[in-house]
Scaffold this active site. Structure first.
Site, PDB file in Angstrom:
ATOM      1  N   CYS A  95      44.365  42.581  47.722  1.00  0.00           N
ATOM      2  CA  CYS A  95      44.207  41.339  48.314  1.00  0.00           C
ATOM      3  C   CYS A  95      45.522  40.684  48.609  1.00  0.00           C
ATOM      4  O   CYS A  95      46.348  41.370  49.282  1.00  0.00           O
ATOM      5  CB  CYS A  95      43.373  40.272  47.612  1.00  0.00           C
ATOM      6  SG  CYS A  95      42.939  38.853  48.570  1.00  0.00           S
ATOM      7  N   HIS A 112      38.178  43.651  47.712  1.00  0.00           N
ATOM      8  CA  HIS A 112      38.400  43.662  46.307  1.00  0.00           C
ATOM      9  C   HIS A 112      37.459  44.620  45.612  1.00  0.00           C
ATOM     10  O   HIS A 112      36.304  44.549  45.310  1.00  0.00           O
ATOM     11  CB  HIS A 112      37.803  42.337  45.892  1.00  0.00           C
ATOM     12  CG  HIS A 112      38.757  41.078  45.960  1.00  0.00           C
ATOM     13  ND1 HIS A 112      39.581  40.749  45.298  1.00  0.00           N
ATOM     14  CD2 HIS A 112      38.845  40.302  47.029  1.00  0.00           C
ATOM     15  CE1 HIS A 112      40.375  39.747  45.716  1.00  0.00           C
ATOM     16  NE2 HIS A 112      39.686  39.387  46.903  1.00  0.00           N
ATOM     17  N   GLU A 123      37.304  45.441  42.542  1.00  0.00           N
ATOM     18  CA  GLU A 123      36.745  44.766  41.338  1.00  0.00           C
ATOM     19  C   GLU A 123      35.668  43.898  41.651  1.00  0.00           C
ATOM     20  O   GLU A 123      34.858  43.871  40.744  1.00  0.00           O
ATOM     21  CB  GLU A 123      37.625  44.181  40.430  1.00  0.00           C
ATOM     22  CG  GLU A 123      38.056  42.675  40.894  1.00  0.00           C
ATOM     23  CD  GLU A 123      39.108  42.544  42.356  1.00  0.00           C
ATOM     24  OE1 GLU A 123      39.171  41.575  42.696  1.00  0.00           O
ATOM     25  OE2 GLU A 123      39.362  43.864  42.692  1.00  0.00           O
TER      26      GLU A 123
END
Length: 223
Positions: A79, A201, A203
């Site tokens: 990001c 992202h 994660e």
């Protein structure tokens, strides 16, 4: 061992929790010296480019990341960490790290420049005004230019989770290894040598995103 750069940006804890879930060893630190001996670095974060660069300078992570990348050591950006590895961001007219050649531009700036030809005008002319900023949510990512080994085991056109208002514009389009579509082509994965960055992202992208993190940390016995 994996190091996570903590520079007071948002979303860093989500990366920490993802590695904990995968049972991967890591060091999260605000002190560059504590990360000098790790094998690889994750450079995550949400937030404003100018603020992020200010925090990197305060902590010394700006020079640390430049030295790390120049030494050919593995670096994964996420990001805002994917954006400020480039030369300049339109967000706050910010000079960034210059680890990769390119700029970061607003969606709106790119949309205004798009001039559809007459044949496609009716279909596309109102596309950008109908889209919301930030680009937030799940979107398809198509692999290109050979993809990246960090996506080994992941199908082409898989969905990943995005939250961003600015778009990576690498100087060399061949560095783009995956892209999405949001009123324009959105580089989602950019890679050059030891540096790989993800606009989305991993994660927050479920099993496929965790697979990316696991592939990056494949040198650890826990993987």
């Amino acid at each position: 061992m994996t190091g996570i750069v903590d520079y007071n940006a948002g979303n860093i804890r989500s990366v920490e929790h993802a590695l904990e879930h995968l049972k991967l060893p890591f060091i999260l630190s605000r002190n560059p010296k504590e990360l000098e001996q790790v094998d690889r670095i994750i450079f995550p974060g949400d937030g404003d480019a100018a603020y992020a660069m200010e925090e990197l300078r305060k902590t010394g992570f700006d020079s640390f990341l430049k030295d790390w990348a120049a030494a050919g050591r593995p670096l994964l950006g996420i990001c805002i960490g994917a954006q400020i590895v480039f030369d300049w961001s339109e967000e706050g007219d910010t000079k960034c790290l210059s680890l990769l050649p390119g700029k970061i531009r607003r969606f709106s700036s790119i949309w205004k420049e798009r001039q559809p030809d007459e044949e496609e005008h009716e279909r596309t002319a109102m596309l950008a005004p109908s889209l919301k900023i930030p680009h937030m949510g799940w979107n398809d990512v198509a692999f290109c230019n050979g993809g990246t080994k960090l996506c080994t085991g992941i199908s082409d056109h898989s969905d990943f989770y995005f939250v961003h208002s600015y778009v990576i514009q690498p100087e060399n389009p061949e560095l783009i290894k995956g892209y999405s579509d949001y009123g324009c082509m959105v580089p989602a994965i950019v890679e050059k040598d030891n540096i790989t960055v993800f606009q989305f992202h991993p994660e927050k992208s479920g099993a496929k995103g965790l697979k990316i993190l696991q592939n990056f940390c494949s040198g650890d016995a826990a993987c």
